[in-house]
Write an enzyme that holds these catalytic residues in place. Structure first.
Site, short mmCIF file in Angstrom:
data_model
loop_
_atom_site.label_atom_id
_atom_site.label_comp_id
_atom_site.label_asym_id
_atom_site.label_seq_id
_atom_site.Cartn_x
_atom_site.Cartn_y
_atom_site.Cartn_z
CD GLU A 81 -2.96 -1.11 2.28
OE1 GLU A 81 -2.56 -0.64 3.36
OE2 GLU A 81 -4.07 -1.64 2.14
CD GLU A 112 4.84 -20.88 11.28
OE1 GLU A 112 4.96 -20.99 12.52
OE2 GLU A 112 3.91 -20.27 10.73
#
Length: 269
Positions: A81, A112
């Site tokens: 953004e 992960e």
């Protein structure tokens, strides 16, 4: 350093499946009200991280967010953004997550668990001591993040983190740790809820403050926002009219489209 995994503590609520919908949303809202005070308690640490990262960005460095699951997605969201909002290059604020882009849509939960791949992902982006790396992990134990921050320290790369447990391994590896202790989740261990909300709030603070420090905001306006649709064109046109004292809407709109941003239009008046 002992790691107290409050994020995994039992919910304060029992037999949730027997609650009415009204009670469910009321109790979730009650828990959400605990997030902002938890973020407030971390403001000194958030300020310290921003003040450490800002000079690096001003000197041409970059910020890397690094996480897995919800934490990784929030980092990618915040990074993505920044270019449309502030008109910066896409490579200034970067979001990396365990499992790569496919993990944005699909849960690749075992991605992960490697201590090596986080650092490998950073190396693939040519990370260097002029950059700043921020690990995001609600539990504060994610190997993908722990291993990356540990290697950053070995290579003199400044680091920060956002975690939701006190005394977490991720925080121990970070130069500028941020601990936002939001407490047990409404659904036990569902850290996409309060923990995720807290991380989003902190990321908003970090990226917004960094963009302000870089001069991408004037007064309270996004003067470098990308003009990519009708709504933003109209907003930018009206901003330019106000800032430059232009009364003719079409004239201001033409200037905005010619120069690509409110600030560039103002610079060329």
């Amino acid at each position: 350093m002992q790691n107290t995994r409050i994020t995994e503590s039992p919910s304060l609520y029992r037999h949730i499946e027997q609650m009415s919908t009204e009670d469910i949303v009321q109790h979730i809202n009650e828990e959400d009200h605990k997030v902002a005070p938890a973020v407030k308690a971390a403001l000194p640490a958030i300020t310290a991280l921003i003040n450490a990262a800002a000079p690096l960005l001003a000197a041409g460095g970059r910020v890397f967010y690094l996480g897995a699951g919800t934490s990784g997605r929030l980092g990618v969201l915040d990074a993505s953004e920044c270019p449309p909002t502030y008109g910066v290059d896409a490579g200034i604020i970067n979001g990396l997550m365990a499992g790569g882009d496919a993990a944005l849509r699909f849960g690749i939960e075992d991605a992960e668990d490697s201590y090596e791949t986080g650092w490998q992902d950073l190396q693939a982006n040519n990370v260097h001591p002029g950059d700043f790396v921020i690990g995001i992990a609600a539990s504060g134990t994610t190997p993908y993040v722990v291993g990356a921050l540990r290697e950053c320290r070995k290579h003199n790369i400044a680091t920060g983190c956002i975690v939701c447990n006190p005394g977490a391994p991720v925080a121990a590896e970070a130069d500028y740790p941020i601990e936002v202790i939001t407490g047990p989740e409404f659904i036990t261990g569902s850290t996409r809820m309060k923990s995720g909300t807290a991380q989003k709030m902190v990321l908003n603070m970090i990226s917004t403050a960094l963009m302000i420090r870089l001069g991408r905001v004037s007064d309270n306006r996004m003067v470098y926002m990308q003009i990519t649709n009708q709504k933003l064109t109209d907003r930018g046109t009206r901003m330019l009219m106000e800032a430059a004292g232009i009364s003719d809407y079409e004239k201001a709109r033409a200037l905005l489209q010619l120069h690509g941003s409110v600030q560039e239009a103002l610079n060329n008046l």
